[in-house]
Write an enzyme that holds these catalytic residues in place. Structure first.
Site, PDB file in Angstrom:
ATOM      1  N   HIS A   1       0.936  -1.236   0.039  1.00  0.00           N
ATOM      2  CA  HIS A   1      -0.063   0.042   0.143  1.00  0.00           C
ATOM      3  C   HIS A   1       0.931   1.193   0.004  1.00  0.00           C
ATOM      4  CE1 HIS A   1       0.927   0.442   4.243  1.00  0.00           C
ATOM      5  NE2 HIS A   1       0.323  -0.809   4.388  1.00  0.00           N
TER       6      HIS A   1
ATOM      7  N   CYS B   1      -2.585  -4.625  22.409  1.00  0.00           N
ATOM      8  CA  CYS B   1      -1.418  -4.059  21.850  1.00  0.00           C
ATOM      9  C   CYS B   1      -1.630  -2.521  21.599  1.00  0.00           C
ATOM     10  CB  CYS B   1      -1.069  -4.964  20.498  1.00  0.00           C
ATOM     11  SG  CYS B   1       0.078  -3.964  19.508  1.00  0.00           S
TER      12      CYS B   1
ATOM     13  N   LYS C   1      -4.305  -3.214   7.241  1.00  0.00           N
ATOM     14  CA  LYS C   1      -5.356  -4.197   6.754  1.00  0.00           C
ATOM     15  C   LYS C   1      -6.483  -4.187   7.660  1.00  0.00           C
ATOM     16  CE  LYS C   1      -4.802  -9.091   5.442  1.00  0.00           C
ATOM     17  NZ  LYS C   1      -3.801 -10.121   5.198  1.00  0.00           N
TER      18      LYS C   1
HETATM   19  N1  MSP Z   1       8.646  -7.012   8.262  1.00  0.00           N
HETATM   20  C1  MSP Z   1       8.792  -5.683   9.133  1.00  0.00           C
HETATM   21  C2  MSP Z   1      10.189  -5.080   8.982  1.00  0.00           C
HETATM   22  C3  MSP Z   1      11.577  -5.874   9.184  1.00  0.00           C
HETATM   23  S1  MSP Z   1      12.787  -4.850   8.636  1.00  0.00           S
HETATM   24  C4  MSP Z   1      14.027  -5.933   9.090  1.00  0.00           C
HETATM   25  C5  MSP Z   1       7.545  -4.720   9.017  1.00  0.00           C
HETATM   26  N2  MSP Z   1       7.144  -4.809   7.705  1.00  0.00           N
HETATM   27  S2  MSP Z   1       5.617  -3.924   7.541  1.00  0.00           S
HETATM   28  O1  MSP Z   1       5.573  -4.406   6.239  1.00  0.00           O
HETATM   29  O2  MSP Z   1       4.775  -4.080   8.223  1.00  0.00           O
HETATM   30  O3  MSP Z   1       6.212  -2.575   7.310  1.00  0.00           O
HETATM   31  C6  MSP Z   1       7.456  -2.013   7.448  1.00  0.00           C
HETATM   32  C7  MSP Z   1       7.576  -0.541   6.860  1.00  0.00           C
HETATM   33  O4  MSP Z   1       6.676  -0.120   5.948  1.00  0.00           O
HETATM   34  C8  MSP Z   1       7.417   0.637   8.208  1.00  0.00           C
HETATM   35  O5  MSP Z   1       8.553   0.552   8.958  1.00  0.00           O
HETATM   36  C9  MSP Z   1       7.199   1.768   7.208  1.00  0.00           C
HETATM   37  O6  MSP Z   1       8.592   1.912   6.698  1.00  0.00           O
HETATM   38  C10 MSP Z   1       6.314   1.401   6.138  1.00  0.00           C
HETATM   39  N3  MSP Z   1       4.873   1.536   6.409  1.00  0.00           N
HETATM   40  C11 MSP Z   1       3.879   0.644   6.520  1.00  0.00           C
HETATM   41  N4  MSP Z   1       2.685   1.324   6.863  1.00  0.00           N
HETATM   42  C12 MSP Z   1       3.008   2.787   6.913  1.00  0.00           C
HETATM   43  C13 MSP Z   1       2.139   3.815   7.015  1.00  0.00           C
HETATM   44  N5  MSP Z   1       1.049   3.912   7.117  1.00  0.00           N
HETATM   45  N6  MSP Z   1       3.062   5.198   7.031  1.00  0.00           N
HETATM   46  C14 MSP Z   1       4.291   5.295   6.611  1.00  0.00           C
HETATM   47  N7  MSP Z   1       4.982   3.982   6.654  1.00  0.00           N
HETATM   48  C15 MSP Z   1       4.510   2.897   6.436  1.00  0.00           C
HETATM   49  O7  MSP Z   1       7.395  -4.156  10.005  1.00  0.00           O
END
Ligand code: MSP
Length: 510
Positions: free
Chosen positions: A24, A150, A304
């Protein structure tokens, strides 16, 4: 062998994204920033390596696969491909895409943890705790909302109890504080550094790094009935990809000069656990961790479970790849949270892309066609815009260096605005053909040339298009800064093409 000094190196990473979710705009935000930074450093002639990928193990992914009734790897294959498709759509130029299910990663994780164990920092004990599957993390009761939820996902935590392998994180409290003291700029911005220090000063408890109840993960080599905790597996990706445990020379080339980009949700893992793990293995912690805020939709983090996700393809359809990239780089500064708004995106697109840049190009091309027979004149060496361009270059460069794309683009766009003002002040469209018109247009063409280079990390399509339309051979991405942005590079005598509007205006309702 050349006797040229080696160029500086720039290694940039995004988090690896969980495959329980499809890409996304939150994921795209981090990835576009990393891509623009990589492109900027390539323009500077730096030896650049850009890593992204997918995080495919853990309970969360296992459950997502179970819900679909398929094997975790089949689920991971399909979702990981979705990320690669999204990055292709957004012109993301990663050098490597890592998947944690790859054999190279399994080997690196096992090597790293064996090493930490050999150094005496891993022991066995029973663990009982409250676990949030969405975070893949344990919580203390005191951190929970309403005693059971959480604090990030506002969903009930689960009670887990098992015999696990533990990492002696508590032993790294002082080493971490000492390391941060010696590396005061390691975490950016400064407020996030303070947050990291606060977490460490609160006191660090040893942490369970393996799971017996889970099968979807990397086996603990000395106890194959257990798999490693997904965060310890995931963080290691940053060193797997540059040859840790396999090609020490390559690893030494890129580490520790890394720039990690992360969202603030994963600060604790990157600023506390990761440097502690590395110290425990005798490896230097990462050079820089740049922490950005959340992209909020209607005031809430996209997720999600909240059903408020926006997908890159929807916005690319309305604004193009450049409109997408430009908006997130320009309007969502790295650091604070930012609220996504479609109206804001339209306003920015119309102001900066359609009006400022689009208009500059179309006005210049129109007047060159009418007054100069379609052949672009050369700029004046003593143009009043020369100093403006030099300032724009200096400010743009300083801002990219500080990982502030919004400021960098603002500085570049100041040059465009000045060039438009210059045209309005002289009104070449009202002049008779001759040296006066040529002087004004030559200067404006030179601005377009410089802007095409400076804006190329953001505008992957329009920057080369501007370059070609003003008759230049090759592409702005092949230029080398700072020399290429020195005033006077547009040679003149080149055919200038009018073409369709670069950025057709958008209506506010899309
Ligand atoms: N898999 C772990 C990261 C492991 S790194 C060794 C994880 N994944 S994640 O898919 O949930 O999200 C990772 C990153 O996506 C967040 O830290 C951020 O950089 C980005 N974002 C996900 N949702 C976001 C927002 N709503 N806003 C900004 N960034 C976001 O965590």
């Amino acid at each position: 062998m050349s006797d040229q000094p080696e160029p500086p190196r720039f290694y940039v990473t995004t988090p690896i994204y969980y495959v329980n979710d499809v890409p996304h705009i939150g994921h795209a935000y981090t990835t576009v920033i990393a891509d623009a930074l990589a492109r900027w450093h390539r323009l500077l002639g730096h030896d650049t390596w850009f890593l992204t990928g997918t995080d495919e193990h853990g309970l969360k992914v296992q459950r997502a696969a179970e819900e679909r009734g398929i094997e975790p790897l089949a689920h991971a294959d399909a979702t990981s491909a979705r990320f690669r498709e999204a990055w292709a759509l957004l012109d993301i130029t990663y050098d490597d895409f890592i998947r944690t299910t790859e054999p190279r990663h399994r080997a690196a994780v096992q090597t790293l943890l064996e090493r930490i164990r050999a150094n005496g920092h891993i022991y066995e004990a029973t663990y009982a705790g409250l676990y949030c599957v969405a975070c893949e993390a344990y919580y203390n009761e005191a951190d929970l909302v309403d005693g059971e939820q959480c604090p990030i996902h506002l969903r009930p935590v689960e009670h887990l109890e098992e015999d696990n392998w533990f990492f002696r994180l508590s032993a790294f409290e002082q080493p971490l504080l000492d390391w941060y003291e010696a590396h005061p700029d390691a975490v950016q911005p400064a407020g996030k550094r303070n947050e990291a220090l606060g977490l460490i000063r609160q006191g660090l408890e040893d942490i369970s790094i393996s799971r017996r109840a889970l099968t979807w993960g990397i086996p603990v080599p000395w106890d194959p009935d257990q798999v490693f905790y997904v965060w310890y597996d995931a963080l290691t990706n940053y060193i797997t990809a540059i040859g840790y445990g396999e090609d020490e020379e390559r690893f030494g080339r890129w580490w520790p000069a890394v720039h990690h980009l992360i969202g603030k949700d994963i600060l604790r893992f990157h600023c506390v656990y990761w440097p502690a793990m590395l110290l425990a293995a005798g490896i230097e912690p990462p050079h820089r961790i740049h922490v950005h805020g959340y992209l909020l939709v209607g005031g809430e983090k996209m997720s999600k479970t909240r059903l408020n996700q926006i997908f890159p393809a929807d916005l690319v359809e309305d604004f193009g790849v450049d409109g997408f990239r430009y908006h997130f780089l320009r309007d969502q500064p790295v650091g604070p949270d930012g609220d996504f708004s479609y109206e804001g995106m339209v306003a920015r697109y119309n102001a900066d892309l359609a009006n400022n840049l689009g208009n500059l190009l179309s006005r210049v091309a129109t007047v060159v066609a009418k007054k100069c027979g379609g052949i672009g004149p050369a700029p004046r060496p003593d143009s009043p815009l020369a100093a403006v361009a030099a300032d724009a270059l200096a400010e743009t460069a300083a801002a990219w260096d500080a990982v502030q794309p919004s400021r960098a683009l603002d500085a570049t766009w100041r040059l465009i605005r000045e060039a438009n003002a210059h045209l309005e002040a002289h009104e070449p469209w009202k002049m008779d053909p001759g040296p006066a018109v040529e002087a004004v247009l030559g200067d404006a063409l030179e601005v377009l040339r410089i802007v095409a280079i400076l804006a190329s990390p953001a505008l992957t399509r329009a920057a080369p298009e501007v370059w070609t339309r003003i008759g230049l051979p090759g592409s702005p991405t092949e230029q080398r800064l700072p020399d290429a942005a020195a005033w006077g590079g547009y040679p003149g005598g080149l055919p200038v093409e009018k073409g369709a509007p670069l950025f057709p205006r958008r209506a506010a309702d899309g």
